[in-house]
Structure formats: structure tokens, C-alpha cells
Design a protein around this motif. Structure first.
Motif, PDB file in Angstrom:
ATOM      1  N   GLY A  80     -80.532 -47.975 -27.653  1.00 58.79           N
ATOM      2  CA  GLY A  80     -80.245 -47.450 -28.983  1.00 58.79           C
ATOM      3  C   GLY A  80     -80.143 -48.521 -30.045  1.00 58.79           C
ATOM      4  O   GLY A  80     -79.379 -48.381 -31.011  1.00 58.79           O
ATOM      5  N   GLY A  81     -80.874 -49.617 -29.863  1.00 57.69           N
ATOM      6  CA  GLY A  81     -80.826 -50.704 -30.826  1.00 57.69           C
ATOM      7  C   GLY A  81     -79.619 -51.605 -30.689  1.00 57.69           C
ATOM      8  O   GLY A  81     -79.440 -52.529 -31.498  1.00 57.69           O
ATOM      9  N   ASN A  82     -78.799 -51.402 -29.663  1.00 59.49           N
ATOM     10  CA  ASN A  82     -77.584 -52.196 -29.466  1.00 59.49           C
ATOM     11  C   ASN A  82     -77.704 -53.070 -28.222  1.00 59.49           C
ATOM     12  O   ASN A  82     -78.374 -52.712 -27.244  1.00 59.49           O
ATOM     13  CB  ASN A  82     -76.364 -51.276 -29.323  1.00 59.49           C
ATOM     14  N   GLU A  83     -77.040 -54.209 -28.270  1.00 60.65           N
ATOM     15  CA  GLU A  83     -77.035 -55.157 -27.151  1.00 60.65           C
ATOM     16  C   GLU A  83     -75.665 -55.184 -26.513  1.00 60.65           C
ATOM     17  O   GLU A  83     -74.638 -55.233 -27.206  1.00 60.65           O
ATOM     18  CB  GLU A  83     -77.389 -56.561 -27.655  1.00 60.65           C
ATOM     19  N   GLN A  84     -75.648 -55.154 -25.168  1.00 67.90           N
ATOM     20  CA  GLN A  84     -74.385 -55.183 -24.426  1.00 67.90           C
ATOM     21  C   GLN A  84     -74.495 -56.158 -23.265  1.00 67.90           C
ATOM     22  O   GLN A  84     -75.411 -56.058 -22.446  1.00 67.90           O
ATOM     23  CB  GLN A  84     -74.056 -53.786 -23.892  1.00 67.90           C
ATOM     24  N   ARG A  85     -73.590 -57.118 -23.192  1.00 64.41           N
ATOM     25  CA  ARG A  85     -73.546 -58.017 -22.049  1.00 64.41           C
ATOM     26  C   ARG A  85     -72.848 -57.300 -20.901  1.00 64.41           C
ATOM     27  O   ARG A  85     -71.842 -56.615 -21.086  1.00 64.41           O
ATOM     28  CB  ARG A  85     -72.793 -59.307 -22.395  1.00 64.41           C
ATOM     29  N   ILE A  86     -73.403 -57.435 -19.688  1.00 61.60           N
ATOM     30  CA  ILE A  86     -72.842 -56.784 -18.510  1.00 61.60           C
ATOM     31  C   ILE A  86     -72.551 -57.830 -17.445  1.00 61.60           C
ATOM     32  O   ILE A  86     -73.280 -58.810 -17.293  1.00 61.60           O
ATOM     33  CB  ILE A  86     -73.781 -55.687 -17.980  1.00 61.60           C
ATOM     34  N   TYR A  87     -71.457 -57.607 -16.701  1.00 62.33           N
ATOM     35  CA  TYR A  87     -70.993 -58.601 -15.735  1.00 62.33           C
ATOM     36  C   TYR A  87     -70.478 -57.909 -14.474  1.00 62.33           C
ATOM     37  O   TYR A  87     -70.032 -56.757 -14.515  1.00 62.33           O
ATOM     38  CB  TYR A  87     -69.839 -59.436 -16.305  1.00 62.33           C
ATOM     39  N   LEU A  88     -70.501 -58.645 -13.382  1.00 64.89           N
ATOM     40  CA  LEU A  88     -69.732 -58.244 -12.213  1.00 64.89           C
ATOM     41  C   LEU A  88     -68.248 -58.439 -12.515  1.00 64.89           C
ATOM     42  O   LEU A  88     -67.895 -59.295 -13.344  1.00 64.89           O
ATOM     43  CB  LEU A  88     -70.102 -59.107 -11.004  1.00 64.89           C
ATOM     44  N   PRO A  89     -67.372 -57.688 -11.862  1.00 67.39           N
ATOM     45  CA  PRO A  89     -65.935 -57.911 -12.060  1.00 67.39           C
ATOM     46  C   PRO A  89     -65.531 -59.348 -11.728  1.00 67.39           C
ATOM     47  O   PRO A  89     -66.115 -59.983 -10.846  1.00 67.39           O
ATOM     48  CB  PRO A  89     -65.283 -56.921 -11.095  1.00 67.39           C
ATOM     49  N   ASP A  90     -64.540 -59.860 -12.464  1.00 65.30           N
ATOM     50  CA  ASP A  90     -64.011 -61.191 -12.163  1.00 65.30           C
ATOM     51  C   ASP A  90     -63.568 -61.275 -10.704  1.00 65.30           C
ATOM     52  O   ASP A  90     -63.130 -60.292 -10.119  1.00 65.30           O
ATOM     53  CB  ASP A  90     -62.813 -61.495 -13.072  1.00 65.30           C
ATOM     54  N   TRP A  91     -63.680 -62.450 -10.146  1.00 66.92           N
ATOM     55  CA  TRP A  91     -63.234 -62.754  -8.799  1.00 66.92           C
ATOM     56  C   TRP A  91     -64.088 -62.085  -7.714  1.00 66.92           C
ATOM     57  O   TRP A  91     -63.666 -62.023  -6.560  1.00 66.92           O
ATOM     58  CB  TRP A  91     -61.754 -62.378  -8.592  1.00 66.92           C
ATOM     59  N   THR A  92     -65.257 -61.585  -8.067  1.00 68.49           N
ATOM     60  CA  THR A  92     -66.165 -61.084  -7.036  1.00 68.49           C
ATOM     61  C   THR A  92     -66.645 -62.267  -6.196  1.00 68.49           C
ATOM     62  O   THR A  92     -67.182 -63.238  -6.739  1.00 68.49           O
ATOM     63  CB  THR A  92     -67.386 -60.384  -7.655  1.00 68.49           C
ATOM     64  N   PRO A  93     -66.450 -62.228  -4.890  1.00 70.09           N
ATOM     65  CA  PRO A  93     -66.883 -63.358  -4.053  1.00 70.09           C
ATOM     66  C   PRO A  93     -68.380 -63.627  -4.211  1.00 70.09           C
ATOM     67  O   PRO A  93     -69.175 -62.693  -4.385  1.00 70.09           O
ATOM     68  CB  PRO A  93     -66.544 -62.898  -2.634  1.00 70.09           C
ATOM     69  N   MET A  94     -68.761 -64.886  -4.126  1.00 65.55           N
ATOM     70  CA  MET A  94     -70.152 -65.279  -4.362  1.00 65.55           C
ATOM     71  C   MET A  94     -71.105 -64.565  -3.403  1.00 65.55           C
ATOM     72  O   MET A  94     -72.166 -64.072  -3.819  1.00 65.55           O
ATOM     73  CB  MET A  94     -70.305 -66.794  -4.212  1.00 65.55           C
ATOM     74  N   LEU A  95     -70.761 -64.495  -2.109  1.00 77.23           N
ATOM     75  CA  LEU A  95     -71.672 -63.883  -1.149  1.00 77.23           C
ATOM     76  C   LEU A  95     -71.756 -62.371  -1.324  1.00 77.23           C
ATOM     77  O   LEU A  95     -72.764 -61.756  -0.969  1.00 77.23           O
ATOM     78  CB  LEU A  95     -71.258 -64.246   0.276  1.00 77.23           C
ATOM     79  N   THR A  96     -70.717 -61.775  -1.909  1.00 80.57           N
ATOM     80  CA  THR A  96     -70.797 -60.360  -2.280  1.00 80.57           C
ATOM     81  C   THR A  96     -71.754 -60.182  -3.440  1.00 80.57           C
ATOM     82  O   THR A  96     -72.599 -59.281  -3.443  1.00 80.57           O
ATOM     83  CB  THR A  96     -69.405 -59.822  -2.653  1.00 80.57           C
ATOM     84  N   SER A  97     -71.664 -61.077  -4.441  1.00 87.28           N
ATOM     85  CA  SER A  97     -72.550 -60.983  -5.603  1.00 87.28           C
ATOM     86  C   SER A  97     -74.006 -61.169  -5.220  1.00 87.28           C
ATOM     87  O   SER A  97     -74.908 -60.622  -5.864  1.00 87.28           O
ATOM     88  CB  SER A  97     -72.149 -62.020  -6.662  1.00 87.28           C
ATOM     89  N   LYS A  98     -74.270 -61.927  -4.152  1.00 86.87           N
ATOM     90  CA  LYS A  98     -75.643 -62.174  -3.705  1.00 86.87           C
ATOM     91  C   LYS A  98     -76.144 -61.144  -2.689  1.00 86.87           C
ATOM     92  O   LYS A  98     -77.248 -61.279  -2.177  1.00 86.87           O
ATOM     93  CB  LYS A  98     -75.749 -63.579  -3.103  1.00 86.87           C
ATOM     94  N   GLY A  99     -75.332 -60.130  -2.413  1.00 84.48           N
ATOM     95  CA  GLY A  99     -75.771 -59.032  -1.570  1.00 84.48           C
ATOM     96  C   GLY A  99     -75.514 -59.183  -0.091  1.00 84.48           C
ATOM     97  O   GLY A  99     -75.752 -58.250   0.682  1.00 84.48           O
TER      98      GLY A  99
END
Length: 324
Positions: free
Chosen positions: A261-280
Motif C-alpha cells: 500500500g505504498g508503505n514500508e515496514q521493517r520485519i524481524y524475528l523476535p529478540d533472543w531467537t537462537p541463531m540455529l533456530t533462525s537458520k531453520g
């Protein structure tokens, strides 16, 4: 559940053991030919059972008197995957293989035929299918995730581009494709319905070594693009997806941008998500363990695994022909 880990190189130690050793209900057995490394890692992770010959695992007896193992995870060199996997499948043991299954499509087919005959799962380790940030916003794009999605209609995906670059690392064609490019290629092979005639292939060489590879196709009006440049300025991965009037770009496994809709939103994983969880890796291992418990996996995963390796084999043949 007793699981043997065969091959204790950097990937196994950095990506798999931290997850496996923290999970309840799993007993690990280590196996590698390097006896010094074997004893060192067994001591570090408090593993009491280990061996240097994988063939002894099927009759291995633990301190509590239990014989054998419930499953194996293969993290050895690609050239050894076929021999080790067929040995355990032939003995009726579920097998996990870190990608690629083999750099020969014929060997991949043969292994899945053995798995079918023995009615045992042969599971492939593609962690990028399980990236939580991507699967949250690109709901249903990855095949294994779609079955868990809600029944509400999803907007149609118009394009998906997966770019994985490395610095100063050109290589021979087959290693480049099967050991590395297979990641972005599999990540866009979400429908497993691509034929070799659909592929548009572009290459760049650095002297006699493959430096860049781009593969693109179009299916049902959606455009898919996998790209790898191994003479890039830095090691970097980027994923972009487009729906009608909604776009995403991920600059890492933990953050990205959504435009709508013409708007920009930064998206993130929750803080403290373990690295190996973030990598799947965490979700992938949980899925693998559930497959062991059920004794089977969805047929769509087998189709996708074979399709990705088939495309890799065709791409290698095509590039070699283009070089002549």
C-alpha cells in the motif's frame, strides 16, 4: 531414541550437534574415521558411545544392553553419501542426509527405490525450507509448511528470487552446483513441477572455473530465479518475493522489509531467537525426529528432493555443453 551421527565436520559440529544434544529423549552415537577428533568431540559432548566404522553401528551394544540404532544422520563428504545411505536403508534404518544426497541423479533414484522397498524414510537436510522469518511472511510457499497453514485463501505468488553469494570462491561445475547452488535452486523449486525445457541458464566463468550461475523459469505466471555469484564482494544471501501490490525482501535470516500500500515496514524475528533456530536447523531436526517416529514422510518431499537433484544434474550437463 538412539541416533548415530556419521561424519563430524564443521557443519555437523556447528549446526547439528548444538540442537541434537539439547533435545530430550535422544541418545547420540558418534562415528567418524578420525579417532582423535572422535574422542575429543565425544568428551566435549559427554557421548559415551562412538566408533570409527559405520558398519558396526547396526550391531553396536550400548552400556544399557540395547543393540543397534533407531536412525542415522549422514554428514560425511558427498562422495560417501550413496554408499553409507544404501547400507543403512538396506538394513531397514531411517536415514537423514545433509544435502546433497549425491552428485549423481541415478544414485539419488536408486536410494529412494531402496527406501521405498524397505519402507523407510530417506530425509534430506535442506535447512532453508525451515527459515522461520521467511515462513511466517511467505506462508505456504515452502511445500512442507503449506500443510500446516490455515485454510484461508493465500494471495498468488508472482515471483520468488533467491540469491546466495560468496567471496572469491569459483569452483568446478559439479561441486558448485550440487554442493552449493543446490540451496537457492531447491528454495525456489517449491512446486517440484519444473521440466528441463522450462530452464533459462546463464553462466560466468573465472578462467576455467564457474564463477556465477543464474537459473530462471516461469510457471503459472509466476517467475522463479536462483542466483549465485562466487566472486561477489562479500558472502551474502538475499531473498525477495512479490505478490500483487505486496513485496518482501529479506537481507538475512533475521530481518527484512515489507512493502504494501505504498508503505514500508521493517520485519524481524523476535529478540533472543537462537541463531540455529533462525537458520531453520531447529525446526528441520524436529521434523526429522517426527519422521523417524512415524516411520514415513510426505511423498511430496520425496518428489521435491528428486526434482531438485534432477535439475542439478541437468544444469551440470547443460553448462558442460555450453563450455565446449
Amino acid at each position: 531414541m538412539k541416533i548415530a551421527v556419521i561424519g563430524l565436520g564443521d557443519i555437523a559440529v556447528k549446526a547439528y550437534l548444538p540442537v541434537l544434544t539439547q533435545r530430550d529423549g535422544i541418545e547420540l552415537v558418534f562415528c567418524t574415521r578420525n579417532e582423535q577428533r572422535l574422542k575429543q568431540l565425544a568428551n566435549t559432548h559427554r557421548i559415551t558411545e562412538y566408533c570409527t566404522d559405520y558398519k558396526t553401528l547396526i550391531s553396536h551394544q550400548s552400556t544399557d544392553g540395547r543393540r543397534g540404532i533407531d536412525a542415522v544422520m549422514i554428514h560425511s563428504a558427498t562422495s560417501s553419501h550413496y554408499e553409507i545411505a544404501q547400507f543403512f536403508l538396506s538394513h531397514g534404518i531411517p536415514v537423514f542426509v545433509d544435502k546433497p544426497l549425491s552428485d549423481s541423479y541415478q544414485e539419488c533414484e536408486a536410494l529412494y527405490e531402496i527406501a521405498e522397498q524397505q519402507k523407510q524414510p530417506l530425509f534430506m537436510g535442506f535447512n532453508r525450507r525451515y527459515i522461520p522469518l521467511y515462513n511466517t511472511y511467505l506462508d505456504g510457499v515452502q511445500r512442507h509448511d503449506s500443510a500446516q497453514s490455515s485454510s484461508s485463501p493465500k494471495p498468488s505468488l508472482m515471483s520468488l528470487r533467491w540469491e546466495k553469494n560468496r567471496h572469491n570462491l569459483p569452483g568446478d561445475v559439479r561441486t558448485f552446483v550440487f554442493d552449493d547452488f543446490i540451496h537457492p535452486l531447491d528454495s525456489i523449486n517449491v512446486a517440484s513441477n519444473v521440466t528441463v525445457d522450462d530452464l533459462h541458464i546463464l553462466t560466468q566463468f573465472d578462467t576455467n572455473q564457474l564463477a556465477r550461475l543464474d537459473v530462471q523459469w516461469q510457471k503459472d505466471n509466476a517467475i522463479f530465479h536462483a542466483s549465485m555469484n562466487r566472486t561477489f564482494g562479500v558472502t551474502k544471501e538475499k531473498v525477495s518475493a512479490n505478490y500483487r501490490n505486496t513485496s518482501y525482501e529479506f537481507d538475512s535470516f533475521v530481518s527484512g522489509t515489507k512493502w504494501e500500500g505504498g508503505n514500508e515496514q521493517r520485519i524481524y524475528l523476535p529478540d533472543w531467537t537462537p541463531m540455529l533456530t533462525s537458520k531453520g536447523f531447529t525446526s528441520m531436526i524436529e521434523h526429522w525426529i517426527s519422521v523417524i517416529e512415524q516411520g514415513k514422510q510426505d511423498s511430496s518431499l520425496v518428489e521435491r528432493n528428486l526434482s531438485t537433484h534432477y535439475l542439478c544434474g541437468h544444469i551440470c550437463q547443460k553448462i558442460e555443453m555450453m563450455k565446449q
